[in-house]
Scaffold this motif. Structure first.
Motif, PDB file in Angstrom:
ATOM      1  N   ILE A   1       2.723   1.835   0.721  1.00 19.12           N
ATOM      2  CA  ILE A   1       3.184   1.998   1.999  1.00 19.12           C
ATOM      3  C   ILE A   1       3.103   3.421   2.528  1.00 19.12           C
ATOM      4  O   ILE A   1       2.716   3.654   3.363  1.00 19.12           O
ATOM      5  N   CYS A   2       3.542   4.286   1.678  1.00 21.07           N
ATOM      6  CA  CYS A   2       3.689   5.898   1.883  1.00 21.07           C
ATOM      7  C   CYS A   2       2.175   6.115   2.001  1.00 21.07           C
ATOM      8  O   CYS A   2       1.885   7.385   2.852  1.00 21.07           O
ATOM      9  N   THR A   3       1.048   5.801   1.439  1.00 23.93           N
ATOM     10  CA  THR A   3      -0.154   6.097   1.704  1.00 23.93           C
ATOM     11  C   THR A   3      -0.660   5.878   3.244  1.00 23.93           C
ATOM     12  O   THR A   3      -1.282   6.560   3.758  1.00 23.93           O
ATOM     13  N   ALA A   4      -0.133   4.914   3.666  1.00 17.96           N
ATOM     14  CA  ALA A   4      -0.281   4.482   5.096  1.00 17.96           C
ATOM     15  C   ALA A   4      -1.940   4.486   5.280  1.00 17.96           C
ATOM     16  O   ALA A   4      -2.209   4.863   6.244  1.00 17.96           O
ATOM     17  N   SER A   5      -2.614   3.713   4.526  1.00 14.17           N
ATOM     18  CA  SER A   5      -3.935   3.789   4.814  1.00 14.17           C
ATOM     19  C   SER A   5      -4.308   2.725   5.915  1.00 14.17           C
ATOM     20  O   SER A   5      -3.690   1.610   5.970  1.00 14.17           O
ATOM     21  N   PRO A   6      -5.169   2.941   6.936  1.00 12.75           N
ATOM     22  CA  PRO A   6      -5.508   2.062   7.920  1.00 12.75           C
ATOM     23  C   PRO A   6      -5.796   0.698   7.519  1.00 12.75           C
ATOM     24  O   PRO A   6      -5.668  -0.287   8.194  1.00 12.75           O
TER      25      PRO A   6
ATOM     26  N   PHE B   1       5.269   3.720  10.459  1.00  9.13           N
ATOM     27  CA  PHE B   1       3.759   4.171  10.620  1.00  9.13           C
ATOM     28  C   PHE B   1       3.473   4.841  11.879  1.00  9.13           C
ATOM     29  O   PHE B   1       3.559   4.307  13.018  1.00  9.13           O
ATOM     30  N   LEU B   2       3.411   6.192  11.864  1.00  8.35           N
ATOM     31  CA  LEU B   2       3.590   7.059  12.923  1.00  8.35           C
ATOM     32  C   LEU B   2       1.990   7.498  13.470  1.00  8.35           C
ATOM     33  O   LEU B   2       1.667   7.642  14.543  1.00  8.35           O
ATOM     34  N   GLY B   3       1.198   7.745  12.445  1.00  7.48           N
ATOM     35  CA  GLY B   3      -0.257   8.221  12.793  1.00  7.48           C
ATOM     36  C   GLY B   3      -1.120   7.931  11.500  1.00  7.48           C
ATOM     37  O   GLY B   3      -0.656   7.245  10.669  1.00  7.48           O
ATOM     38  N   TYR B   4      -2.187   8.553  11.526  1.00  5.69           N
ATOM     39  CA  TYR B   4      -3.100   8.489  10.750  1.00  5.69           C
ATOM     40  C   TYR B   4      -2.427   8.986   9.335  1.00  5.69           C
ATOM     41  O   TYR B   4      -2.019  10.028   9.047  1.00  5.69           O
ATOM     42  N   ARG B   5      -2.157   8.216   8.310  1.00  6.05           N
ATOM     43  CA  ARG B   5      -1.615   8.585   7.083  1.00  6.05           C
ATOM     44  C   ARG B   5      -0.260   9.346   7.279  1.00  6.05           C
ATOM     45  O   ARG B   5      -0.028  10.312   6.754  1.00  6.05           O
ATOM     46  N   GLU B   6       0.427   8.981   8.343  1.00  6.35           N
ATOM     47  CA  GLU B   6       1.607   9.797   8.883  1.00  6.35           C
ATOM     48  C   GLU B   6       2.813   8.857   8.727  1.00  6.35           C
ATOM     49  O   GLU B   6       2.465   7.567   9.426  1.00  6.35           O
TER      50      GLU B   6
ATOM     51  N   SER C   1       5.104 -12.234  15.934  1.00  3.14           N
ATOM     52  CA  SER C   1       4.734 -10.898  15.428  1.00  3.14           C
ATOM     53  C   SER C   1       3.173 -11.026  15.191  1.00  3.14           C
ATOM     54  O   SER C   1       2.761 -11.987  14.399  1.00  3.14           O
ATOM     55  N   ILE C   2       2.299 -10.185  15.559  1.00  2.00           N
ATOM     56  CA  ILE C   2       0.743 -10.288  15.388  1.00  2.00           C
ATOM     57  C   ILE C   2       0.420  -8.681  15.095  1.00  2.00           C
ATOM     58  O   ILE C   2       0.544  -8.113  16.176  1.00  2.00           O
ATOM     59  N   VAL C   3       0.091  -8.511  14.070  1.00  2.00           N
ATOM     60  CA  VAL C   3      -0.399  -7.098  13.672  1.00  2.00           C
ATOM     61  C   VAL C   3      -1.445  -7.390  12.801  1.00  2.00           C
ATOM     62  O   VAL C   3      -1.751  -7.914  11.862  1.00  2.00           O
ATOM     63  N   TYR C   4      -2.326  -6.241  13.239  1.00  2.00           N
ATOM     64  CA  TYR C   4      -3.821  -6.081  12.687  1.00  2.00           C
ATOM     65  C   TYR C   4      -3.908  -4.833  11.984  1.00  2.00           C
ATOM     66  O   TYR C   4      -3.318  -3.708  12.477  1.00  2.00           O
ATOM     67  N   GLY C   5      -4.627  -4.833  10.770  1.00  2.00           N
ATOM     68  CA  GLY C   5      -5.028  -3.654  10.133  1.00  2.00           C
ATOM     69  C   GLY C   5      -6.495  -3.524  10.056  1.00  2.00           C
ATOM     70  O   GLY C   5      -6.990  -4.440  10.421  1.00  2.00           O
TER      71      GLY C   5
ATOM     72  N   ALA D   1      -6.092   3.762  13.655  1.00  2.00           N
ATOM     73  CA  ALA D   1      -5.542   4.671  12.421  1.00  2.00           C
ATOM     74  C   ALA D   1      -4.338   4.113  11.799  1.00  2.00           C
ATOM     75  O   ALA D   1      -3.853   4.503  10.864  1.00  2.00           O
ATOM     76  N   VAL D   2      -3.467   3.397  12.639  1.00  2.00           N
ATOM     77  CA  VAL D   2      -2.135   2.666  12.014  1.00  2.00           C
ATOM     78  C   VAL D   2      -2.434   1.182  12.334  1.00  2.00           C
ATOM     79  O   VAL D   2      -3.049   0.590  13.057  1.00  2.00           O
ATOM     80  N   PRO D   3      -1.546   0.183  11.549  1.00  2.00           N
ATOM     81  CA  PRO D   3      -1.693  -1.266  11.859  1.00  2.00           C
ATOM     82  C   PRO D   3      -1.146  -1.368  13.303  1.00  2.00           C
ATOM     83  O   PRO D   3      -0.220  -0.706  13.810  1.00  2.00           O
ATOM     84  N   LEU D   4      -1.919  -2.180  14.107  1.00  2.00           N
ATOM     85  CA  LEU D   4      -1.695  -2.321  15.419  1.00  2.00           C
ATOM     86  C   LEU D   4      -1.028  -3.594  15.737  1.00  2.00           C
ATOM     87  O   LEU D   4      -1.453  -4.676  15.367  1.00  2.00           O
TER      88      LEU D   4
END
Ligand SMILES: NC(=O)C1=CN([C@@H]2O[C@H](COP(=O)(O)OP(=O)(O)OC[C@H]3O[C@@H](n4cnc5c(N)ncnc54)[C@H](O)[C@@H]3O)[C@@H](O)[C@H]2O)C=CC1
Ligand SMILES: O=c1[nH]c(=O)c2[nH]c(=O)[nH]c2[nH]1
Length: 623
Positions: free
Chosen positions: A388-393, A426-431, A491-495, A499-502
């Motif tokens: 989770i905290c790595t927040a890889s796209p 998830f705020l931004g690329y790995r943020e 809910s429909i979320v794509y990875g 940069a973040v899950p959309l």
């Protein structure tokens, strides 16, 4: 600031008596680890002490050549646990108090080959020999950790994190298939025979001569003859604590050893802490806001090795019980951030078996996704919080946490706990939404409600041990309104698409209040294209293909949900039968491959399936 605190200051609030005494066992031998090695991986250490059978391949946890088995003692169940890991990413001090078994500890020239090694050699499962010790160790760890003989599927799953580039997987899998207890004859020394008296190969089920001593050269047969003295099979002996005569036992000293909070150093001022309590961890975090929390190190290890990242203070949180919660609660599951993915898999299976299926749709989706998450060695160390905290796209789980309405509990250094929904984390690329004085404590996964459906999706270049090109988590809740079953929440979320899950926000909005029927599809696809735009030059390339995946995932989800509703009589939507295969989960049948040899009885070795001269040395990894 890092490095500026004295021991007294670090210890004050939490009154910690930090120790620098680190003990491990390697292949049954006690080793006191000197202070100053916090920068080393387990692999570097093993090779430095002369155990060079464990190989360095990719160095990033992807190939399995560095696989070793770790054993630790669970004081609650009073059993030792065994698991395969990648030594190339494993920080040395992480294994303080544990037993490490390398290829040298499985079999050697004096004791002879272990049956796992024997099988691999005899079944022509090694060629250059580089990946061979990794395969042996993965199979060995599976057998040591199984109370019952593994299934063929479990054997193949356990090898998903091991790559072979020259032998080919067919002989390797054939070699190990016998451990699935499809045929005892291999171990009892009396091969089964068919009606014509021909010996039947235990791996292929066909007549063959693979057990003939004449297949083995003189040198090898003497090595093999020592193998025959093994008890019939190691798995018969395994119950977590009992081992066959020749297996290395879990060191009694480590069963009794009291874990201490550790503070150790490494090259270039690196500091390594292992707190044992949450308050110790929070205090360290208040002293060192920039400190890196480490669990599996499968992300941090890659950053330090390949991306020149330098972390001066590392806090290993593997021994902080508050981060290891795995609890069934009234509203759902509470999952500690340091829970390893393999533990989560086991826990979810238990929960799914015990609870009503309508409550566990999210659990089933997460479990389904974990099957394709990296390889066994990574899942044995990598944690829920690390992912989770790595927040890889391309995180496989983050779109699912978002879609399942999961919440994250966050704790700060003053012990204040706040809760945020995964969707906002998830705020931004790995943020992510974590301040320097905060850490992720746990994940709360709510039960699904009746008529709520969740599904996971992942497309990669290959099924196993690969990162996603696109993945997704989808959830829909349908409720009855005036005789119609309509979408009340979705809910429909794509990875893998940004940069973040959309979240497909316009599509979600459009679907709410609608009855799920074929007529919605065109409009939904148009909205999805707007929601999930992939520019021509989007990172990752293959934009047309990835774009079409976003639509096809939704189509599969739509088919799945309407099919489930049809079964319950909530919908009578009809689909072209040709499309219905799309809702079947992908299950790969166990690998079957045969190689037929013509046995030419002319006294010549030509054409005979001979074990090659180096095979015995390769399975011992002495070449
Ligand atoms: N090398 C490989 O082959 C693979 C690597 N991965 C990566 O490995 C990670 C899996 O987790 P681990 O190995 O356990 O990660 P890790 O120990 O490498 O930590 C990853 C990051 O998460 C942070 N972190 C971990 N727990 C935290 C918490 N409770 N609160 C705040 N921050 C926390 C760490 O400080 C670090 O920045 C995933 O993020 C994934 O991206 C996943 C699959 C394969
Ligand atoms: O969520 C992930 N799944 C994987 O399968 C994988 N592989 C990898 O290297 N990183 C990740 N992350």
């Amino acid at each position: 600031m890092a490095g500026s605190l004295t021991k007294a200051e670090e210890g004050t609030a939490a009154a910690v008596d930090w120790s620098d005494e680190a003990v491990i066992y390697v292949n049954g031998v006690r080793r006191v680890l000197p202070n100053g090695l916090a920068h080393l991986t387990l692999l570097q250490y093993l090779r430095d002490i002369g155990l060079r059978g464990t190989k360095l391949g990719c160095g990033e946890g992807g190939c399995g050549a560095c696989t070793v088995m770790i054993s630790c003692y669970d004081r609650t169940t009073k059993e030792s646990q065994h698991f395969a890991i990648n030594a190339c990413l494993a920080p040395l001090y992480s294994f303080e108090g544990m037993h490490i078994i390398t290829i040298e500890g499985v079999g050697d020239r004096q004791r002879g080959l272990h049956p796992v090694q024997e099988r691999l050699a005899e079944a022509h499962g090694s060629q250059c020999g580089f990946c061979t010790p990794g395969f042996v160790m993965s199979m060995y760890a599976l057998l040591r950790s199984s109370k019952r003989p593994p299934t063929e599927e479990q054997i193949e799953d356990s090898l998903a994190g091991n790559l072979c580039r020259c032998t080919g997987y067919r002989p390797i899998i054939d070699a190990f298939r016998v451990f699935a207890k499809t045929d005892d004859s291999f171990y009892t020394g009396s091969p089964s025979e068919n009606a014509n008296g021909q010996a039947i190969c235990p791996s292929t089920g066909k007549p063959c001569s693979c057990r003939n001593e004449t297949d083995v050269g003189a040198d090898e047969s003497s090595l093999l003859s020592s193998v025959k003295t093994y008890l019939p099979c190691s798995y018969n002996e395994i119950d977590g604590n009992a081992y066959s005569e020749k297996e290395l036992i879990f060191p009694p000293e480590l069963q009794l050893r009291k874990y201490m909070p550790l503070k150790l150093n490494g090259f270039n001022g690196v500091r390594w802490y292992r707190p044992l309590k949450l308050e110790q961890l929070l205090h360290l975090k208040s002293c060192y806001p920039d400190a890196k929390l480490i669990i599996g190190n499968s992300e941090v290890g890659v950053e330090t090795k390949f991306k020149n990242a330098q972390y001066k203070v590392m806090i290993s949180v593997t021994h902080v019980p508050e981060l290891h919660t795995l609890r069934v609660e009234e509203d759902g599951l509470q999952i500690g951030s340091a829970v390893r993915l393999a533990q989560l898999q086991k826990f979810l299976k238990e929960v799914i078996a015990e609870r009503g299926s309508h409550e566990t749709s999210s659990c089933q989706a997460i479990l389904g996704q974990l099957k394709w998450f990296a390889g066994t060695q990574v899942r044995n160390v990598a944690s829920v919080g690390g992912n989770i905290c790595t927040a890889s796209p391309i995180s496989d789980l983050n779109p699912l946490w978002m879609a399942t309405r999961a919440k994250f509990q966050i704790i700060d250094v003053n012990n204040n706990v706040r809760t945020t929904v995964a969707k906002d984390f998830f705020l931004g690329y790995r943020e992510v939404d974590l301040e320097a004085d905060e850490i992720l404590l746990s994940v709360i996964l709510p039960w699904t409600r009746p008529f709520e459906y969740v599904k996971e999706f992942k497309q990669a270049h290959r099924r196993e041990d690969d990162i996603a090109l696109v993945n997704a988590g989808m959830r829909v809740h349908v409720t009855e309104a005036e005789g119609n079953w309509i979408v009340s929440d979705v809910s429909i979320v794509y990875g893998g698409v940004a940069a973040v899950p959309l979240t497909a926000a316009k599509t979600e909005k459009f679907l709410v209040g609608k009855k799920l029927d074929n007529g919605l599809l065109d409009e939904t696809f148009n909205l999805l294209k707007e929601d999930i735009p992939l520019a021509e030059n989007a990172p990752g390339g293959m934009v047309e293909f990835r774009s079409s995946l976003t639509l096809s995932f939704f189509f599969k989800f739509f088919l799945y949900v309407t099919h489930e509703m049809n079964i319950k009589g909530l919908s009578n939507e009809r689909f072209d039968a040709a499309n219905m295969s799309a809702i079947q989960s992908y299950t790969r049948p166990v690998t079957v491959g045969t190689q037929d040899y013509e046995l030419v009885g002319q006294g010549s070795a030509v054409g005979q399936p001979m074990v090659h001269t180096s095979a015995m040395l390769q399975v011992l990894s002495v070449v």
